[in-house]
Design an enzyme around this catalytic site. Structure first.
Site, short mmCIF file in Angstrom:
data_model
loop_
_atom_site.label_atom_id
_atom_site.label_comp_id
_atom_site.label_asym_id
_atom_site.label_seq_id
_atom_site.Cartn_x
_atom_site.Cartn_y
_atom_site.Cartn_z
N ASP A 207 5.26 3.24 -2.96
CA ASP A 207 6.21 4.31 -2.62
C ASP A 207 7.51 4.16 -3.42
O ASP A 207 8.11 5.14 -3.85
CB ASP A 207 6.51 4.29 -1.12
CG ASP A 207 5.26 4.42 -0.27
OD1 ASP A 207 4.36 5.19 -0.67
OD2 ASP A 207 5.17 3.74 0.77
N HIS A 234 4.00 3.89 5.41
CA HIS A 234 3.28 4.09 4.16
C HIS A 234 2.23 5.19 4.35
O HIS A 234 1.06 5.02 4.04
CB HIS A 234 2.61 2.78 3.72
CG HIS A 234 1.89 2.87 2.41
ND1 HIS A 234 2.51 3.23 1.24
CD2 HIS A 234 0.59 2.65 2.09
CE1 HIS A 234 1.64 3.22 0.25
NE2 HIS A 234 0.45 2.87 0.74
#
Length: 367
Positions: A207, A234
């Site tokens: 990310d 996530h």
């Protein structure tokens, strides 16, 4: 027995399906990484030998991740484990001229009376870091949550092995859905009496590098010069890049929204582009490599701060991704994530209930 056989069949199919895609793609990664490895010296502090195990090393993430770790000067021994193919993976990687020693292990054959999985034990014995990318990949239309039932069982089984054979290792979970698989791992370790919150982390580095890449491209900057803090979890809206904290960058409301959503759903972009042939394997492997190398540097005494999904009291969620200071024993300190803009606070408020539910789903799976 039937449940375990079902998991074995699914994972075997995944490994076979992913092998051809991973083997074609890995050549490009290897070429660039090999050139870098030939131009830099090994880590000066050779006093600490570091062993890393990759559980799921024959998969779409596991193969390129193992390649990059073989090239890392921080890794002295690399153990590759999967239910199929890992002796070949290890043999192949062993021909690369770096100092890293290789071993490839498979599950031990069944026996009566039942005994421990000696193949997994051989991979895990003496490990400093255990990285777990094992599991089935996402396909178009699937969410990370759709993977839960299969990948949850795989992670549970592997972490049981870590609890038995490497209870002091730092465990880095890549297997999705990370928001749930990390709590699963925590509950398993608790049941075995070896849970240490400093040594269990979910890898959210992908990310961060996505956010860096997207904002760097938008602003005409080198992504290597950008470091976006990404908090939350996530998966989808639980991913929150804090672009407001970057100095010297001004975004319109439209651009801020587009960059935030693209970071949150970057995985969907890759799944769609691969048209059913896999998910984000190469970029995830690179992110896992960066994360693992940083953990090893911290073990050897370097100051390391990186975002990770860990047990946390920063929010109402039991687990939360934020900047963490790593040291010789894993996560030395969970750091605050700073002030949020009004726009980011809106996403934060949406995120927390979803994240809490995903965490509880993992806890309930074990209990």
């Amino acid at each position: 027995f039937l449940h375990k056989f079902f998991i074995f069949k699914i994972t075997f199919y995944y490994s076979a399906m992913m092998f051809s895609t991973a083997s074609r793609s890995i050549a490009q990664v290897a070429s660039a990484a090999a050139k870098r490895s030939m131009t830099r010296g090994f880590h000066a502090s050779g006093a600490v030998d570091a062993k890393v195990a990759v559980l799921g090393a024959n998969g779409g993430i596991g193969q390129p991740l193992s390649l990059l770790l073989k090239l890392s000067p921080e890794v002295d021994e690399l153990a590759c484990y999967d239910i199929v193919g890992t002796p070949g993976v290890a043999a192949d990687l062993s021909h690369i001229p770096t100092k890293t020693k290789l071993v490839g292990s498979l599950p031990s054959p069944g026996s009566w009376p039942p005994k421990s999985n000696e193949g997994l034990g051989a991979a895990l014995e003496g490990c400093d870091v255990v990285v777990i990318p094992a599991g089935v990949p996402r396909k178009p239309g699937m969410t990370r949550d759709d993977l839960f039932n299969t990948n949850a069982s795989i992670v549970k089984t592997l972490v049981e092995g870590v609890a038995e054979f490497a209870p002091n290792a730092i465990i880095a979970i890549i297997s999705n859905p990370v928001n749930s698989t990390v709590p699963i791992a925590a509950e398993v370790l608790k049941k075995h009496g070896v849970y240490d919150p400093k040594k269990l982390v979910g890898v959210t580095t992908l990310d961060v590098i996505r956010a860096n890449t997207f904002i760097g491209s938008h602003q005409g900057k080198d992504p290597q010069d950008v470091d976006v803090t990404v908090i939350g979890g996530h998966a989808g809206i639980t991913i929150l890049p804090l672009f407001s904290q970057l100095e010297g960058i001004t975004l319109s409301d439209e651009d801020r929204e587009a960059l935030t959503v693209r970071t949150q759903f970057g995985g969907d972009e890759v799944v769609k582009a691969k048209a059913g042939a896999g998910s984000a394997t190469l970029s995830m492997a690179y992110a896992g490599y960066l994360f693992t190398e940083n953990v090893l540097k911290a073990i050897k005494g370097e100051d390391v701060v990186q975002c990770a999904y860990v047990e946390s009291n920063l929010t109402e969620a039991k687990f939360f991704a934020s900047p963490c200071k790593f040291g010789p024993n894993g996560v030395e300190e969970v750091l605050p994530f700073g002030e949020l803009s009004a726009y980011e606070k809106t996403w934060f408020d949406k995120m927390i209930p979803d994240l809490k539910n995903q965490i509880q789903k993992g806890i309930d799976f074990v209990n």
